[in-house]
Design a protein around this motif. Structure first.
Motif, PDB file in Angstrom:
ATOM      1  N   THR A 211      -5.928   1.528   1.161  1.00 54.96           N
ATOM      2  CA  THR A 211      -5.726   0.174   0.630  1.00 54.96           C
ATOM      3  C   THR A 211      -4.790   0.240  -0.571  1.00 54.96           C
TER       4      THR A 211
ATOM      5  N   ASN B  87       3.124   0.112  -1.800  1.00 60.49           N
ATOM      6  CA  ASN B  87       4.283   0.349  -0.916  1.00 60.49           C
ATOM      7  C   ASN B  87       4.640   1.813  -0.745  1.00 60.49           C
TER       8      ASN B  87
ATOM      9  N   ASP C 251      -2.427   2.829  10.890  1.00 58.44           N
ATOM     10  CA  ASP C 251      -2.365   2.979   9.430  1.00 58.44           C
ATOM     11  C   ASP C 251      -1.255   3.900   8.944  1.00 58.44           C
TER      12      ASP C 251
ATOM     13  N   LYS D 115      -1.062   0.910   0.543  1.00 56.84           N
ATOM     14  CA  LYS D 115      -0.389  -0.288   1.053  1.00 56.84           C
ATOM     15  C   LYS D 115       0.043  -1.177  -0.114  1.00 56.84           C
ATOM     16  N   LYS D 116      -0.853  -1.355  -1.095  1.00 55.23           N
ATOM     17  CA  LYS D 116      -0.555  -2.197  -2.255  1.00 55.23           C
ATOM     18  C   LYS D 116       0.637  -1.664  -3.035  1.00 55.23           C
TER      19      LYS D 116
ATOM     20  N   LYS E 222       4.900   5.025   1.582  1.00 48.65           N
ATOM     21  CA  LYS E 222       4.969   5.310   3.021  1.00 48.65           C
ATOM     22  C   LYS E 222       3.965   6.403   3.373  1.00 48.65           C
TER      23      LYS E 222
ATOM     24  N   ASP F   8       2.927   5.137   9.011  1.00 51.35           N
ATOM     25  CA  ASP F   8       4.294   4.734   9.352  1.00 51.35           C
ATOM     26  C   ASP F   8       4.909   5.723  10.336  1.00 51.35           C
TER      27      ASP F   8
END
Ligand code: BG6
Ligand code: MG
Length: 217
Positions: A100, A106, A130, A103-104, A108, A132
């Motif tokens: 989490t 950014n 989940d 993702k917040k 990769k 990339d």
């Protein structure tokens, strides 16, 4: 500057290491010898066929290629049976919160596992979307400690090795990260993962901003 986090699967995201051990131990027992948990450390991060060679050497057995393929197939069938009951509840402590945060911020992410079953396991635990990039045993020619799996991850994420941070529970995996010119966070014991830049018991409570600051220091 760290821009991407690369994760090993077995022992970092999910505790499948125990199932690999159980399945190999069963095979060794069927062949008339035993392997210990301590011996199993040597197998972490090592590909299926290489693991088989290490175990057979330990049991002083020399077998034909055909017999070895049979044994590897049977071990894998037993392993698949053990992991077939896995669910998202088997994700290791701290992992979901950590993702989490990623993702917040950014950051990769890539999976870097030598397991040919990685996709299947990610599907079972609901984490297939989940990452990339997913580099697994089907995409590489050389297993850890060769850096190939992590270098391919960096390439797919379009970042340089120096911009990558690897998370690993295996000695061979930390070595692979280092050989690839990456920083490595060990998940496990400091006494075992001596070449890692930092070691955590697990990802519980790890703040990624604090972590990146610590590594840049
Ligand atoms: C690694 C495990 O992730 O995958 C090893 O740490 C295992 O123990 C290797 O041998 C290969 O896995 P698989 O699923 O292709 O047999
Ligand atoms: Mg591992």
């Amino acid at each position: 500057m760290i821009k991407a986090f690369l994760f090993d699967l077995d022992g970092v995201i999910v505790d499948t290491a125990i199932y690999h051990y159980q399945a190999w131990r069963q095979m060794a027992n069927d062949l008339g010898f035993d392997i210990t948990e301590e011996f199993n450390e040597k197998l972490k991060g090592i590909s299926r066929m290489e693991s088989l060679d290490i175990i057979l050497q330990h049991g002083h057995l020399q077998l034909s290629e055909e017999r070895k393929n049979e044994l590897a197939t049977r071990k894998n069938e037993n392993y698949l049976q053990l992991v077939s009951k896995m669910t998202p509840a088997d994700i290791l402590p701290g992992v979901t919160d950590f993702f989490t945060q990623l993702k917040k911020n950014n950051i990769k992410t890539a999976l870097g596992s030598v397991s040919k079953n990685a996709g299947l396991i990610l599907e079972r635990i609901g984490m297939l979307n989940d990452f990339d990039a997913i580099i697994d045993g089907n995409k590489i020619a050389k297993g850890k400690p060769d850096p190939e799996v992590f270098l391919k991850g960096a390439e797919e994420l379009e970042v340089s090795p120096a911009e990558c941070l690897v998370f690993e529970d295996a000695v061979a995996g930390v070595e692979a990260a280092k050989a690839g010119g990456m920083k490595a966070v060990g998940i496990g014991k400091k006494e075992v993962l001596t070449k890692a830049d930092l070691v955590f018991e697990n990802l519980v409570g790890v703040d990624i901003r604090v972590l990146i600051d610590d590594l840049n220091r």
